[in-house]
Design an enzyme around this catalytic site. Structure first.
Site, PDB file in Angstrom:
ATOM      1  N   ARG A 170       0.862  -1.175   0.000  1.00 49.50           N
ATOM      2  CA  ARG A 170       0.000   0.000   0.000  1.00 49.50           C
ATOM      3  C   ARG A 170       0.899   1.227   0.000  1.00 49.50           C
ATOM      4  NH1 ARG A 170      -2.049  -3.587   3.959  1.00 49.50           N
ATOM      5  NH2 ARG A 170      -4.175  -4.358   3.507  1.00 49.50           N
ATOM      6  N   LYS A 195      -2.010  -2.885   7.983  1.00 55.08           N
ATOM      7  CA  LYS A 195      -3.186  -2.502   8.751  1.00 55.08           C
ATOM      8  C   LYS A 195      -3.263  -3.297  10.049  1.00 55.08           C
ATOM      9  CE  LYS A 195      -6.200  -0.907   5.002  1.00 55.08           C
ATOM     10  NZ  LYS A 195      -7.508  -1.100   4.334  1.00 55.08           N
ATOM     11  N   HIS A 263      -2.700   3.052  -5.959  1.00 54.39           N
ATOM     12  CA  HIS A 263      -3.319   1.831  -5.419  1.00 54.39           C
ATOM     13  C   HIS A 263      -3.639   0.836  -6.530  1.00 54.39           C
ATOM     14  CE1 HIS A 263      -4.734  -0.128  -1.839  1.00 54.39           C
ATOM     15  NE2 HIS A 263      -5.897  -0.438  -2.406  1.00 54.39           N
ATOM     16  N   ARG A 266      -0.938  -1.708  -6.861  1.00 57.87           N
ATOM     17  CA  ARG A 266      -1.054  -2.833  -5.907  1.00 57.87           C
ATOM     18  C   ARG A 266      -2.079  -3.846  -6.420  1.00 57.87           C
ATOM     19  NH1 ARG A 266      -1.364  -4.675  -0.343  1.00 57.87           N
ATOM     20  NH2 ARG A 266      -3.523  -4.941   0.328  1.00 57.87           N
ATOM     21  N   HIS A 289      -4.105  -9.389   3.437  1.00 62.97           N
ATOM     22  CA  HIS A 289      -5.551  -9.414   3.638  1.00 62.97           C
ATOM     23  C   HIS A 289      -5.903 -10.319   4.814  1.00 62.97           C
ATOM     24  CE1 HIS A 289      -6.493  -8.227  -0.812  1.00 62.97           C
ATOM     25  NE2 HIS A 289      -6.244  -7.181  -0.053  1.00 62.97           N
ATOM     26  N   TYR A 298     -10.097 -10.598  -6.894  1.00 62.05           N
ATOM     27  CA  TYR A 298      -9.220 -10.530  -8.063  1.00 62.05           C
ATOM     28  C   TYR A 298      -9.555 -11.593  -9.099  1.00 62.05           C
ATOM     29  CZ  TYR A 298      -6.558  -7.239  -5.327  1.00 62.05           C
ATOM     30  OH  TYR A 298      -6.202  -6.134  -4.587  1.00 62.05           O
TER      31      TYR A 298
END
Length: 321
Positions: A170, A195, A263, A266, A289, A298
């Site tokens: 990110r 995150k 982004h 990515r 994730h 995806y």
């Protein structure tokens, strides 16, 4: 009375509720380790809800008002958002914010209101990541160094875009890197903090390692081991807006689609790995994730690629039957 929380000014509520919101914000920041960007989004959502209540109820919101709202009140708020043209994804996030605040308030004995649990999130279509094709991604990487006459800036921007497209970082993760985070001699693994303060290990391609070393060798500013790696023209930490501006310049220069953002690189990293036969679980780990369902988006991006794999590999496809 009106007051400011110190994170997003202008929250309109009585003083007791403002203090409660500040405690919630501290919990999100320190206990949940929420990023500053996400925390600001949560606070904006709550602020907009309080603005609606002030108009809807006719007086400044307080804890008693929040505890006494009916399901119809919450639905009126959602309807207002729709009439104001806000997207379903935005309203779904705002509802998630509100539920978070209500759950926290109930757990800590401040107030409770079961009515919010009866509210359903707006139904959303499949959110397909906006990836670039391989040619556009390569063009961006090859051309970004030509946007500035100062060679060190071109090397900096190349290294950043390579981290996004070549390692799936990110933009915030890339800009938070320090020289101490980079692999040492003979090492190939980069440890990234993402995150929720979760760390993941990423293999760095030699071309990325070379780009990073090239940037560091030419950067005119001191780069202490524990300070931000990427610097602006005056030596301060590089802003994400600069990187976003670079991609905007590339869109105009190369004729790239509007979806060509940092982004999107990515997203392109994940999509192109999947198209090349990459394992979905492995891609989930590389992206950081928490849920496989997030990574599974995806598969919708590269449905044509998956069809090619089927046509080439499935026995019945090969027999044409």
């Amino acid at each position: 009375m009106a007051g400011d929380t110190g994170i997003v000014p202008g929250l309109q509520a009585n003083s007791d509720l403002l203090h409660l919101i500040e405690s919630w914000q501290r919990w999100l920041a320190h206990e949940k380790r929420m990023s500053a960007h996400t925390l600001q989004a949560y606070t904006r959502d709550l602020s907009a809800f309080l603005d609606f209540l002030r108009e809807h109820q006719g007086y400044l919101p307080d804890t008693a008002m929040l505890a006494g709202l009916s399901t119809a009140d919450f639905r009126a708020w959602m309807t207002r958002r729709t009439l104001n043209g806000l997207q379903k994804s935005s309203s779904a996030r705002a509802l998630s914010t509100l539920r978070n605040f209500y759950r926290w308030a109930a757990r800590n004995g401040h107030f409770d209101n079961p009515a919010i649990t009866a509210l359903r999130s707006p139904r959303q279509g499949l959110q397909v990541p906006k990836a670039l094709d391989e040619q556009d991604a390569r063009a961006a990487l090859d051309s970004v160094q030509d946007l500035d006459e100062r060679p060190w800036i071109g090397k900096r921007d190349t290294a950043i875009l390579l981290l996004l497209y070549g390692a799936g970082l990110r933009i915030g993760e890339a800009l938070s890197l320090t020289p101490a985070d980079l692999p040492g001699p003979g090492q190939e693994v980069l440890v990234v903090t993402g995150k929720g303060n979760k760390q993941r290990q990423l293999p760095l391609l030699p071309v990325i390692q070379q780009a990073l070393q090239d940037y560091m060798a030419h950067c005119p500013h001191d780069l202490p081991p524990d300070r931000p790696l990427f610097r602006g023209v005056r030596g301060g930490p590089l802003s994400a807006r600069i990187v976003q501006g670079r991609m905007q310049e590339l869109r105009g220069w190369l004729g790239l689609p509007e979806k060509a953002t940092p982004h999107a690189l990515r997203h392109s990293f994940a999509t192109h790995l999947l198209a090349g036969g990459g394992d979905l679980r492995a891609i989930q780990e590389l992206l950081g994730h928490a849920s496989l369902s997030t990574t599974q988006r995806y598969t919708a991006v590269d449905s044509a690629g998956l069809r090619r794999v089927y046509d080439q590999a499935h026995p019945r496809a090969r027999r044409g039957s």
